[in-house]
Design a protein around this motif. Structure first.
Motif, PDB file in Angstrom:
ATOM      1  N   ALA A   7       0.857  -1.186   0.000  1.00  0.00           N
ATOM      2  CA  ALA A   7       0.000   0.000   0.000  1.00  0.00           C
ATOM      3  C   ALA A   7       0.891   1.233   0.000  1.00  0.00           C
ATOM      4  O   ALA A   7       1.779   1.362   0.837  1.00  0.00           O
ATOM      5  CB  ALA A   7      -0.897   0.008   1.233  1.00  0.00           C
ATOM      6  N   VAL A   9       0.821   5.157   0.506  1.00  0.00           N
ATOM      7  CA  VAL A   9      -0.042   6.185   1.079  1.00  0.00           C
ATOM      8  C   VAL A   9       0.614   7.545   0.862  1.00  0.00           C
ATOM      9  O   VAL A   9       1.659   7.835   1.439  1.00  0.00           O
ATOM     10  CB  VAL A   9      -0.285   5.935   2.586  1.00  0.00           C
ATOM     11  CG1 VAL A   9      -1.219   6.999   3.150  1.00  0.00           C
ATOM     12  CG2 VAL A   9      -0.844   4.540   2.806  1.00  0.00           C
ATOM     13  N   GLY A  12       1.197  10.515   3.863  1.00  0.00           N
ATOM     14  CA  GLY A  12       1.175   9.597   4.996  1.00  0.00           C
ATOM     15  C   GLY A  12       1.804  10.104   6.266  1.00  0.00           C
ATOM     16  O   GLY A  12       1.836   9.394   7.256  1.00  0.00           O
ATOM     17  N   GLY A  17      -3.973  10.647   5.944  1.00  0.00           N
ATOM     18  CA  GLY A  17      -2.962   9.759   5.373  1.00  0.00           C
ATOM     19  C   GLY A  17      -2.210   8.994   6.449  1.00  0.00           C
ATOM     20  O   GLY A  17      -1.964   7.793   6.325  1.00  0.00           O
ATOM     21  N   THR A  20      -4.508   6.381   7.991  1.00  0.00           N
ATOM     22  CA  THR A  20      -4.673   5.268   7.053  1.00  0.00           C
ATOM     23  C   THR A  20      -3.446   4.373   7.071  1.00  0.00           C
ATOM     24  O   THR A  20      -3.560   3.142   7.133  1.00  0.00           O
ATOM     25  CB  THR A  20      -4.930   5.798   5.633  1.00  0.00           C
ATOM     26  OG1 THR A  20      -6.118   6.599   5.647  1.00  0.00           O
ATOM     27  CG2 THR A  20      -5.075   4.671   4.633  1.00  0.00           C
ATOM     28  N   ALA A  21      -2.273   4.977   7.036  1.00  0.00           N
ATOM     29  CA  ALA A  21      -1.030   4.205   7.053  1.00  0.00           C
ATOM     30  C   ALA A  21      -0.913   3.385   8.338  1.00  0.00           C
ATOM     31  O   ALA A  21      -0.508   2.220   8.303  1.00  0.00           O
ATOM     32  CB  ALA A  21       0.167   5.135   6.904  1.00  0.00           C
ATOM     33  N   THR A  31       3.380  -1.271   3.936  1.00  0.00           N
ATOM     34  CA  THR A  31       2.958   0.104   3.662  1.00  0.00           C
ATOM     35  C   THR A  31       4.165   0.985   3.406  1.00  0.00           C
ATOM     36  O   THR A  31       5.173   0.891   4.103  1.00  0.00           O
ATOM     37  CB  THR A  31       2.174   0.659   4.873  1.00  0.00           C
ATOM     38  OG1 THR A  31       1.122  -0.247   5.191  1.00  0.00           O
ATOM     39  CG2 THR A  31       1.581   2.011   4.598  1.00  0.00           C
ATOM     40  N   LEU A  33       5.109   5.129   2.820  1.00  0.00           N
ATOM     41  CA  LEU A  33       4.585   6.478   2.955  1.00  0.00           C
ATOM     42  C   LEU A  33       5.295   7.422   1.998  1.00  0.00           C
ATOM     43  O   LEU A  33       6.511   7.363   1.860  1.00  0.00           O
ATOM     44  CB  LEU A  33       4.770   6.983   4.385  1.00  0.00           C
ATOM     45  CG  LEU A  33       4.259   6.067   5.498  1.00  0.00           C
ATOM     46  CD1 LEU A  33       4.555   6.671   6.846  1.00  0.00           C
ATOM     47  CD2 LEU A  33       2.786   5.784   5.340  1.00  0.00           C
TER      48      LEU A  33
END
Length: 50
Positions: A7, A9, A12, A17, A20-21, A31, A33
């Motif tokens: 993912a 982001v 982030g 953001g 979500t991260a 993830t 960023l």
């Protein structure tokens, strides 16, 4: 999540953001960023990644 997807982001380091991260990471999702260019955000992203 156990798949090989990552993912990405944007924004982030702060706000939605960042939230979500954190949620994705807590769920086990790989993830990455990407700062959105706001002042102080690169530092926040670096701190979150540590």
């Amino acid at each position: 999540m156990t798949d090989s997807r990552v993912a990405i982001v944007t924004g982030g380091g702060t706000g939605i953001g960042a939230a979500t991260a954190r949620q994705l990471s807590a769920a086990g999702q790989a993830t990455r960023l990407v700062p959105a260019g706001r002042p102080g955000e690169p530092e926040a992203v670096a701190e979150a990644a540590a």
